[in-house]
Design a protein around this motif. Sequence first.
Motif, short mmCIF file in Angstrom:
data_model
loop_
_atom_site.label_atom_id
_atom_site.label_comp_id
_atom_site.label_asym_id
_atom_site.label_seq_id
_atom_site.Cartn_x
_atom_site.Cartn_y
_atom_site.Cartn_z
N UNK A 362 0.83 -1.21 0.00
CA UNK A 362 0.00 0.00 0.00
C UNK A 362 0.86 1.26 0.00
N UNK A 363 1.88 1.29 0.87
CA UNK A 363 2.71 2.49 0.96
C UNK A 363 3.62 2.64 -0.26
N UNK A 364 3.85 1.57 -1.01
CA UNK A 364 4.61 1.70 -2.25
C UNK A 364 3.75 2.24 -3.39
N UNK A 365 2.44 2.38 -3.15
CA UNK A 365 1.54 2.97 -4.12
C UNK A 365 1.21 4.43 -3.80
N UNK A 366 1.29 4.79 -2.53
CA UNK A 366 1.01 6.17 -2.11
C UNK A 366 2.13 7.07 -2.62
N UNK A 367 1.82 8.09 -3.41
CA UNK A 367 2.88 8.87 -4.09
C UNK A 367 3.86 9.57 -3.16
N UNK A 369 5.10 8.44 -0.40
CA UNK A 369 6.03 7.49 0.19
C UNK A 369 6.58 6.47 -0.82
N UNK A 370 5.96 6.37 -1.98
CA UNK A 370 6.37 5.34 -2.95
C UNK A 370 7.81 5.47 -3.43
N UNK A 371 8.40 6.68 -3.61
CA UNK A 371 9.79 6.74 -4.06
C UNK A 371 10.76 6.04 -3.12
N UNK A 372 10.42 5.96 -1.84
CA UNK A 372 11.30 5.31 -0.87
C UNK A 372 10.90 3.85 -0.69
N UNK A 387 4.82 -1.76 -10.23
CA UNK A 387 5.74 -0.65 -10.47
C UNK A 387 5.11 0.37 -11.42
N UNK A 388 4.48 -0.13 -12.49
CA UNK A 388 3.86 0.77 -13.48
C UNK A 388 2.73 1.58 -12.84
N UNK A 389 1.86 0.90 -12.07
CA UNK A 389 0.76 1.59 -11.40
C UNK A 389 1.29 2.63 -10.42
N UNK A 390 2.31 2.26 -9.67
CA UNK A 390 2.90 3.18 -8.70
C UNK A 390 3.48 4.41 -9.38
#
Length: 431
Positions: A362-367, A369-372, A387-390
């Motif tokens: 979930x946090x890898x999709x939230x913009x 926090x996703x870069x980290x 990865x593409x969706x994120x």
Amino acid sequence: MSLSLIIKREFNAKVRNKSFIVMTFLSPLLVVVMGCLVGYLASVNGDEVNKVAVYDKAGLLKSDFENTDYTVYTDLSGMPLEKAKEKASEGYLGLIYIPQVDSLPQLVNKVEYITNETPNLEYVSEIEGVVNSKLTKYNLEQLGFDSDKIDKAKTKSNIHLSKFSGEETFKEGSILKIALGGLSGYLIMMFVIIYGNMVMRSVIEEKTNRIIEIIISSVKPFQLMMGKIIGTSLAGILQFVIWAILGLTLFFVLNMVFGVQMGAAASQPEAAAATQEAMSSIQIYLSEFAKLPLATIFISFLLYFIGGYFLYSSFYAAIGAAVDSETDSQQFLLPIIMPLMLGVYVGIFTVISDPHGTVATVFSMIPLTSPIVMLMRIPFGVPMWQIIVSLLILFGTFFAVVWFASKIYRIGILMYGKKPSYKEIFKWLKY
């Protein structure tokens, strides 16, 4: 004035700044010197031999404290206790006091370590280990067990790891993935904070000097904001590249020519000899590194690097336009830094333990926090669709934030002498 001219102007203004030039070439030298200093101090500290006194009138434990390369024990049991304490306080690190008891188990909570200094917790644990080992051995013998046979029966297993496809893996691979993911996330966080602040200070400086009133007459606020963000990021990337090249060059020269080592490794004598086990470990790490999705990691790092930096720099530029000084900006910076810190904590406490769990996903999709978080997940293997969706969410959010931030930028850039509140900034979004 086109966007390219603004980018060129911002880039030249940063790289020709004296402080930028000095820090670009001085920082790698300082880092390498500090690393060598830490290594030297660690080696000096590692060469010190600590003298510890032991007072054990009954002789229950004193023979269990064996001398090592770093600790020498002296038995002061032959003198009165007060005299032993006085002598130990003058020339010894401390005194291990073992009281006289009726039976060995009574020592479980009675052994005392006396010292004038704040005790080293690692060494206290060593003392506890000696006491625990002695008491455990005594208890086993009292229960009719042969402690020596039990010690011989102990063994250390090594679990082999493999995939269902039959491919063999190693524990070192997980360590490598954690290190690579953590380093990628940390670099993005530091870049955002350092160069995002640089964007904000640039806006505040031009606003304070009233230069912005001249510039804004010939360029749109959106173009000016984007030009500052891109120009500063290019200057930052150039500085990072120079740091990496100079740092590696200095480290190589110091290590190969002068034999200087960095970090605490310089204090470890065993590290000087290239043993077969060490070479085997290096080969395993190299083998595991080659198995990583290196192309995906590299491309993803660049995309998340760009998306994450642009997203947060938009916030920083909007804040710089809304305030008149860096002091006034502090109240607005916390909401920006908190998501970055949250991403780091989520990465440390969830990605490492469960990289494919619900929280990490979930946090890898939230913009914000996703870069980290996503970069910490990718070395463990992430489906390409995630990865593409994120990335789509990240860049979509970036364009949305730029649109909103440009509204704040457009109004705030010409506002002077008034500290804006959150309520007033929300009103600017409606204009």
